[in-house]
Design a protein around this motif. Structure first.
Motif, PDB file in Angstrom:
ATOM      1  N   SER A  67       0.835  -1.202   0.000  1.00  0.00           N
ATOM      2  CA  SER A  67       0.000   0.000   0.000  1.00  0.00           C
ATOM      3  C   SER A  67       0.870   1.252   0.000  1.00  0.00           C
ATOM      4  O   SER A  67       1.989   1.248   0.518  1.00  0.00           O
ATOM      5  N   ALA A  68       0.313   2.329  -0.528  1.00  0.00           N
ATOM      6  CA  ALA A  68       1.005   3.613  -0.508  1.00  0.00           C
ATOM      7  C   ALA A  68       1.116   4.114   0.926  1.00  0.00           C
ATOM      8  O   ALA A  68       0.219   3.912   1.744  1.00  0.00           O
ATOM      9  N   TYR A  69       2.226   4.739   1.231  1.00  0.00           N
ATOM     10  CA  TYR A  69       2.500   5.326   2.541  1.00  0.00           C
ATOM     11  C   TYR A  69       2.932   6.759   2.267  1.00  0.00           C
ATOM     12  O   TYR A  69       3.909   6.997   1.557  1.00  0.00           O
ATOM     13  N   THR A  70       2.207   7.732   2.806  1.00  0.00           N
ATOM     14  CA  THR A  70       2.405   9.133   2.461  1.00  0.00           C
ATOM     15  C   THR A  70       3.186   9.898   3.533  1.00  0.00           C
ATOM     16  O   THR A  70       3.384   9.413   4.651  1.00  0.00           O
ATOM     17  N   LYS A  71       3.542  11.122   3.171  1.00  0.00           N
ATOM     18  CA  LYS A  71       4.236  11.988   4.116  1.00  0.00           C
ATOM     19  C   LYS A  71       3.373  12.237   5.356  1.00  0.00           C
ATOM     20  O   LYS A  71       3.889  12.202   6.471  1.00  0.00           O
ATOM     21  N   ALA A  72       2.087  12.461   5.163  1.00  0.00           N
ATOM     22  CA  ALA A  72       1.192  12.700   6.306  1.00  0.00           C
ATOM     23  C   ALA A  72       1.207  11.499   7.254  1.00  0.00           C
ATOM     24  O   ALA A  72       1.235  11.666   8.486  1.00  0.00           O
ATOM     25  N   GLU A  73       1.196  10.294   6.708  1.00  0.00           N
ATOM     26  CA  GLU A  73       1.229   9.088   7.550  1.00  0.00           C
ATOM     27  C   GLU A  73       2.576   8.957   8.259  1.00  0.00           C
ATOM     28  O   GLU A  73       2.624   8.606   9.448  1.00  0.00           O
ATOM     29  N   LEU A  74       3.668   9.250   7.551  1.00  0.00           N
ATOM     30  CA  LEU A  74       4.996   9.195   8.160  1.00  0.00           C
ATOM     31  C   LEU A  74       5.087  10.156   9.337  1.00  0.00           C
ATOM     32  O   LEU A  74       5.484   9.768  10.444  1.00  0.00           O
ATOM     33  N   LEU A  75       4.698  11.407   9.114  1.00  0.00           N
ATOM     34  CA  LEU A  75       4.767  12.398  10.187  1.00  0.00           C
ATOM     35  C   LEU A  75       3.849  12.028  11.349  1.00  0.00           C
ATOM     36  O   LEU A  75       4.222  12.191  12.515  1.00  0.00           O
ATOM     37  N   GLY A  76       2.675  11.498  11.039  1.00  0.00           N
ATOM     38  CA  GLY A  76       1.750  11.063  12.087  1.00  0.00           C
ATOM     39  C   GLY A  76       2.333   9.937  12.920  1.00  0.00           C
ATOM     40  O   GLY A  76       2.207   9.935  14.154  1.00  0.00           O
ATOM     41  N   ASP A  77       2.991   8.969  12.258  1.00  0.00           N
ATOM     42  CA  ASP A  77       3.598   7.851  12.982  1.00  0.00           C
ATOM     43  C   ASP A  77       4.741   8.320  13.881  1.00  0.00           C
ATOM     44  O   ASP A  77       4.927   7.808  14.988  1.00  0.00           O
ATOM     45  N   ILE A  78       5.500   9.306  13.413  1.00  0.00           N
ATOM     46  CA  ILE A  78       6.602   9.832  14.225  1.00  0.00           C
ATOM     47  C   ILE A  78       6.043  10.610  15.415  1.00  0.00           C
ATOM     48  O   ILE A  78       6.487  10.430  16.555  1.00  0.00           O
ATOM     49  N   LYS A  79       5.063  11.478  15.169  1.00  0.00           N
ATOM     50  CA  LYS A  79       4.455  12.269  16.255  1.00  0.00           C
ATOM     51  C   LYS A  79       3.836  11.383  17.327  1.00  0.00           C
ATOM     52  O   LYS A  79       3.941  11.659  18.520  1.00  0.00           O
ATOM     53  N   SER A  80       3.196  10.297  16.901  1.00  0.00           N
ATOM     54  CA  SER A  80       2.505   9.424  17.853  1.00  0.00           C
ATOM     55  C   SER A  80       3.452   8.490  18.596  1.00  0.00           C
ATOM     56  O   SER A  80       3.066   7.875  19.573  1.00  0.00           O
ATOM     57  N   GLY A  81       4.674   8.371  18.114  1.00  0.00           N
ATOM     58  CA  GLY A  81       5.620   7.429  18.702  1.00  0.00           C
ATOM     59  C   GLY A  81       5.464   6.015  18.184  1.00  0.00           C
ATOM     60  O   GLY A  81       6.139   5.102  18.650  1.00  0.00           O
ATOM     61  N   GLU A 110      20.017   0.141  10.885  1.00  0.00           N
ATOM     62  CA  GLU A 110      19.069   0.862  11.732  1.00  0.00           C
ATOM     63  C   GLU A 110      18.667   0.042  12.948  1.00  0.00           C
ATOM     64  O   GLU A 110      18.580  -1.172  12.886  1.00  0.00           O
ATOM     65  N   LYS A 111      18.388   0.781  14.010  1.00  0.00           N
ATOM     66  CA  LYS A 111      17.652   0.243  15.144  1.00  0.00           C
ATOM     67  C   LYS A 111      16.427   1.120  15.246  1.00  0.00           C
ATOM     68  O   LYS A 111      16.540   2.352  15.265  1.00  0.00           O
ATOM     69  N   ARG A 112      15.259   0.504  15.312  1.00  0.00           N
ATOM     70  CA  ARG A 112      14.028   1.274  15.426  1.00  0.00           C
ATOM     71  C   ARG A 112      13.049   0.548  16.314  1.00  0.00           C
ATOM     72  O   ARG A 112      13.132  -0.666  16.488  1.00  0.00           O
ATOM     73  N   VAL A 113      12.130   1.318  16.844  1.00  0.00           N
ATOM     74  CA  VAL A 113      11.046   0.769  17.646  1.00  0.00           C
ATOM     75  C   VAL A 113       9.766   1.002  16.850  1.00  0.00           C
ATOM     76  O   VAL A 113       9.459   2.130  16.473  1.00  0.00           O
ATOM     77  N   VAL A 114       9.059  -0.085  16.575  1.00  0.00           N
ATOM     78  CA  VAL A 114       7.785  -0.016  15.867  1.00  0.00           C
ATOM     79  C   VAL A 114       6.755  -0.716  16.733  1.00  0.00           C
ATOM     80  O   VAL A 114       6.919  -1.899  17.066  1.00  0.00           O
ATOM     81  N   ASP A 115       5.717   0.017  17.114  1.00  0.00           N
ATOM     82  CA  ASP A 115       4.664  -0.522  17.986  1.00  0.00           C
ATOM     83  C   ASP A 115       5.247  -1.158  19.243  1.00  0.00           C
ATOM     84  O   ASP A 115       4.827  -2.223  19.674  1.00  0.00           O
ATOM     85  N   GLY A 116       6.277  -0.489  19.823  1.00  0.00           N
ATOM     86  CA  GLY A 116       6.866  -0.957  21.073  1.00  0.00           C
ATOM     87  C   GLY A 116       7.903  -2.058  20.925  1.00  0.00           C
ATOM     88  O   GLY A 116       8.514  -2.463  21.904  1.00  0.00           O
ATOM     89  N   GLN A 117       8.133  -2.541  19.718  1.00  0.00           N
ATOM     90  CA  GLN A 117       9.078  -3.646  19.476  1.00  0.00           C
ATOM     91  C   GLN A 117      10.347  -3.104  18.824  1.00  0.00           C
ATOM     92  O   GLN A 117      10.285  -2.497  17.762  1.00  0.00           O
TER      93      GLN A 117
END
Length: 147
Positions: A67-81, A110-117
């Motif tokens: 699926s497409a992933y947009t700038k708005a979704e990226l920024l929202g995911d970063i803001k929300s943690g 990279e090391k990243r946390v996605v949904d707490g993981q």
């Protein structure tokens, strides 16, 4: 027939007019490589304002789901943690500049946390950049995990 179509598309992809040949603009290459470093630094710092300036409003990528992933979704995911880059190391980046468009290819650890993981991975990526109002912004991206 499929092979013929694929051959025609492949030939067309490599038939680059001389005016579209990559330039040796070292200042643009340096700026684009620095943008990659700055982007990672801003993501680690959760600096949404800086990230917002580095991506064009029309930026998108295709996610692992297809699926497409947009700038708005990226920024929202970063803001929300929901997504947080905690550490990164850029590897060599190859940049080709075609006037006010550029392509950057490279890989990153990279090391990243996605949904707490927390996960650690190596990715290969390609960004398409456009020079707008005197600065480079990312307008398309694609990437994949290295196994």
């Amino acid at each position: 027939m499929k092979h013929l179509i694929a051959s025609v598309l492949l030939a067309a992809a490599f038939a680059v007019p001389a005016s579209a040949a990559p330039s040796a603009d070292s200042s643009a290459v340096t700026a684009i490589k620095q943008l990659g470093q700055d982007m990672g630094d801003a993501m680690v710092a959760l600096d949404v304002e800086r990230i917002d300036r580095m991506f064009g409003d029309d930026w998108m990528t295709i996610g692992q789901s297809g699926s497409a992933y947009t700038k708005a979704e990226l920024l929202g995911d970063i803001k929300s943690g929901k997504k947080k880059l905690t550490w990164f190391e850029l590897r060599p980046i190859d940049v080709q500049v075609f006037g006010d468009v550029a392509i950057a290819q490279g890989n990153v650890l990279e090391k990243r946390v996605v949904d707490g993981q927390e996960t650690e991975m190596e990715l290969v990526y390609q960004d398409v950049l456009k020079k707008r109002e005197g600065r480079w912004v990312v307008v398309r991206s694609t990437g994949a995990k290295v196994k």
